[in-house]
Every structure is written in structure tokens, then in C-alpha cells.
Write a protein that holds these residues in place. Structure first.
Motif, short mmCIF file in Angstrom:
data_model
loop_
_atom_site.label_atom_id
_atom_site.label_comp_id
_atom_site.label_asym_id
_atom_site.label_seq_id
_atom_site.Cartn_x
_atom_site.Cartn_y
_atom_site.Cartn_z
N LYS A 55 0.98 -19.77 -79.43
CA LYS A 55 0.83 -21.17 -79.00
C LYS A 55 0.68 -21.26 -77.48
O LYS A 55 -0.17 -22.00 -76.98
N ASP A 58 -2.84 -20.04 -76.56
CA ASP A 58 -3.85 -21.07 -76.84
C ASP A 58 -3.84 -22.16 -75.77
O ASP A 58 -4.90 -22.64 -75.34
N THR A 59 -2.65 -22.55 -75.32
CA THR A 59 -2.54 -23.58 -74.28
C THR A 59 -3.13 -23.08 -72.98
O THR A 59 -3.89 -23.80 -72.32
N TYR A 60 -2.80 -21.86 -72.60
CA TYR A 60 -3.34 -21.29 -71.34
C TYR A 60 -4.86 -21.17 -71.42
O TYR A 60 -5.55 -21.48 -70.44
N GLN A 61 -5.39 -20.74 -72.56
CA GLN A 61 -6.83 -20.61 -72.69
C GLN A 61 -7.53 -21.97 -72.62
O GLN A 61 -8.58 -22.09 -72.01
N SER A 62 -6.93 -22.98 -73.24
CA SER A 62 -7.54 -24.31 -73.22
C SER A 62 -7.57 -24.91 -71.82
O SER A 62 -8.42 -25.72 -71.50
N ARG A 63 -6.63 -24.48 -70.98
CA ARG A 63 -6.58 -24.98 -69.59
C ARG A 63 -7.31 -24.07 -68.61
O ARG A 63 -7.34 -24.35 -67.42
N GLY A 64 -7.87 -22.98 -69.13
CA GLY A 64 -8.65 -22.08 -68.30
C GLY A 64 -7.79 -21.22 -67.39
O GLY A 64 -8.27 -20.73 -66.36
#
Length: 66
Positions: A55, A58-64
Motif C-alpha cells: 500500500k 502504491d502511494t509513493y508511485q502514484s505521487r511520483g
């Protein structure tokens, strides 16, 4: 489901909507843990770490960020 108010026993609280939402969330969480446990052949404790870290990833990837 109905529960009594501690301060005034004549008043009742209806708990059904909250209980239903909680039950759904708990079933979803259990399913994720069970799937991770099966996939990685590990304990539920280890699976909970895997799910939590996924989780975060996924959060880090969505924020780049990664």
C-alpha cells in the motif's frame, strides 16, 4: 442490531449501518491478507507487513516519489 445507551437505558442506538461497513472492510482486509499469505507462503503476520508495504509502495508511485 440495537444497543442500549449507557446514560439513558430508554434510548436505543441502531448500529446496523456501522456494523455493516465494518464487516465489509474486515472481510476485504482478511481477503487481502489471505491472498498474500497464500502467494508468498508466509504467516498472516508476515502477510500483513507485505500488504501494508504494498500500500505504501502504491502511494509513493502514484505521487511520483519512486
Amino acid at each position: 442490531m440495537v444497543d442500549y445507551n449507557d446514560e439513558d437505558p430508554t434510548r436505543l442506538f441502531v448500529l446496523e449501518p456501522g456494523i455493516t461497513k465494518l464487516k465489509i472492510k474486515m472481510e476485504e482486509s482478511f481477503t487481502k491478507l489471505h491472498e498474500a499469505s497464500e502467494k508468498y507462503e508466509c504467516t498472516f503476520r508476515d502477510a500483513s507487513y507485505i500488504v501494508a508495504l504494498k500500500k505504501l509502495e502504491d502511494t509513493y508511485q502514484s505521487r511520483g516519489l519512486i
